[in-house]
Design a protein around this motif. Structure first.
Motif, PDB file in Angstrom:
ATOM      1  N   CYS A 137       0.857  -1.192   0.000  1.00 19.43           N
ATOM      2  CA  CYS A 137       0.000   0.000   0.000  1.00 19.43           C
ATOM      3  C   CYS A 137       0.889   1.238   0.000  1.00 19.43           C
ATOM      4  O   CYS A 137       1.743   1.401   0.876  1.00 19.43           O
ATOM      5  CB  CYS A 137      -0.900  -0.003   1.232  1.00 19.43           C
ATOM      6  SG  CYS A 137      -1.838   1.512   1.438  1.00 19.43           S
ATOM      7  N   CYS A 140       0.454   3.909   3.139  1.00 20.13           N
ATOM      8  CA  CYS A 140       1.051   3.675   4.463  1.00 20.13           C
ATOM      9  C   CYS A 140       2.372   2.919   4.372  1.00 20.13           C
ATOM     10  O   CYS A 140       3.007   2.656   5.395  1.00 20.13           O
ATOM     11  CB  CYS A 140       0.081   2.899   5.345  1.00 20.13           C
ATOM     12  SG  CYS A 140      -0.247   1.217   4.764  1.00 20.13           S
ATOM     13  N   CYS A 194      -5.034   2.637   8.119  1.00 23.19           N
ATOM     14  CA  CYS A 194      -4.870   3.306   6.831  1.00 23.19           C
ATOM     15  C   CYS A 194      -6.162   3.151   6.023  1.00 23.19           C
ATOM     16  O   CYS A 194      -6.662   2.045   5.855  1.00 23.19           O
ATOM     17  CB  CYS A 194      -3.704   2.671   6.079  1.00 23.19           C
ATOM     18  SG  CYS A 194      -3.609   3.150   4.346  1.00 23.19           S
TER      19      CYS A 194
END
Ligand SMILES: [Zn+2]
Ligand SMILES: [Zn+2]
Length: 370
Positions: A137, A140, A194
């Motif tokens: 991701c 994050c 997140c």
């Protein structure tokens, strides 16, 4: 309420030792870890309560005197489960601590089918493939936390990931530990996950992966691409990607090990007189020479024009089986010529000999014996 002595299956005169024995026997039968049925659970509570009362000399005395004496007043049945953690292997030696477990986990391996053309494996090739997988991701970077926030130490287990309890049991005081339910054993909690990955540290995405397909691979072979599988949870290491090769059927060429095989149809007159010709090989033109008197089933071998060897060096051979074609339509003039030819040769009459498999069987035998 049933009689405590009946519940434990002992006489009213039972010794403390006998009561303890009866309790252990029943507990091994009825404990929820062993017997998950609701009836067992109910009986287990009764058994435990009965034991709590009868194993304490003062409570037992009050119980024996009758209800008026007010049995069950003082903290009997507390924590029957705890006692049994000790029985059924909760802590054992007491106090050994395992650290919190890591949120980072290795990603899973993936297996994909990879179809390749015969042309591609003669020399090997490079290709980009697209894979639906999990990637880190970007919001994050695998921390699982919303930007500007961080994981916090779990209030319940204080970061150890384990809940420890000291319990009193028949075996004495022991420590038991189990994973913390609040942080699931991680030791930390994520107060603000997140939003992009919902706190997983990874998202699903389509990736393009450039791959090298080595020369000489064959159907069924698995190529391993280390680290090209999905990324792990919370930025854990990638799994591996495996590609299972399937070589597509080719219209002209087939394969036998490192050799390429094909059939060449040759007109009768060319077979008789011999000729030179140029064929389309998988990797460019192939010059071949047919000797005069070429027969159906003859095999021409062109060295080093097969598949590049996966192991070792060099290439296999190109093997061309000849099939002589007998013309079926003749012009008037051609017919006259053939008749003249036949008359001049005093041809032998057709003659029986040992049965042979058809041409393709014959070709196959020759390929294998070459
Ligand atoms: Zn994220
Ligand atoms: Zn915790």
């Amino acid at each position: 309420m049933a009689d405590h002595y009946d519940v434990l299956g002992v006489d009213r005169s039972a010794t403390p030792e006998e009561i303890k024995k009866a309790y252990r026997r029943l507990a091994r039968e009825l404990h929820p870890d062993v017997n998950p049925s609701p009836e067992a659970s109910e009986r287990f509570k009764d058994v435990t309560h009965a034991y709590d009362v009868l194993s304490d000399p003062q409570q037992r005395e009050r119980y024996d005197l009758g209800p008026q004496a007010g049995f069950g007043g003082g903290g009997g049945a507390a924590g029957f489960g705890d006692i049994f953690d000790a029985f059924f292997g909760g802590g054992g030696g007491g106090g050994q601590r395992q650290g919190p477990r890591s949120r980072r986990e290795r990603g899973q391996d993936a297996l994909l089918r990879l179809e390749v053309d015969l042309e591609e494996i003669v020399f090997g090739t490079q290709r980009d493939i697209e894979v639906d997988t999990a990637v880190l991701c970007e919001t994050c970077s695998g921390s699982c936390c919303a930007p500007g926030t961080s994981p916090q130490t779990c209030d319940i287990c204080h970061g150890s990931g384990q809940i420890q309890r000291q319990v009193r049991s028949l075996l004495g005081n022991v420590m038991t530990s189990s994973p913390c339910g609040t942080c699931r054993g991680y030791g930390t909690v994520i107060p603000n996950p997140c939003p992009t990955c919902q706190g997983q540290g990874r998202v699903r995405a389509r990736r393009t992966i450039p791959i090298d397909i080595p020369a000489g691979v064959d159907t069924g072979l698995r190529l391993q691409l280390p680290g090209q599988g999905e990324v792990g949870q919370a930025g854990g290491p990638n799994g591996d990607l495996y590609l299972e090769v399937k070589v597509r059927h080719h219209e002209t060429y087939s394969r036998n090990g490192d050799d390429l095989l094909a059939t060449l149809e040759v007109q009768m007159s060319d077979a008789i007189l011999g000729t030179e010709t140029t064929l389309d090989g998988l990797d460019g033109a192939v010059e071949i020479e047919l000797k005069p008197g070429t027969q159906s089933g003859d095999v021409l071998t062109v060295r080093d024009r097969g598949v590049t060897k996966l192991r070792g060096t060099g290439r296999g051979d190109l093997k061309i089986g000849v099939q002589v074609v007998t013309p079926t339509k003749l012009s008037h003039k051609e017919r006259e010529l053939i008749e003249k030819f036949a008359a001049g040769r005093r041809e032998q009459a057709p003659e029986l000999s040992q049965f042979q498999q058809g041409l393709f069987g014959k070709l196959r035998d020759r390929f294998l014996n070459f």
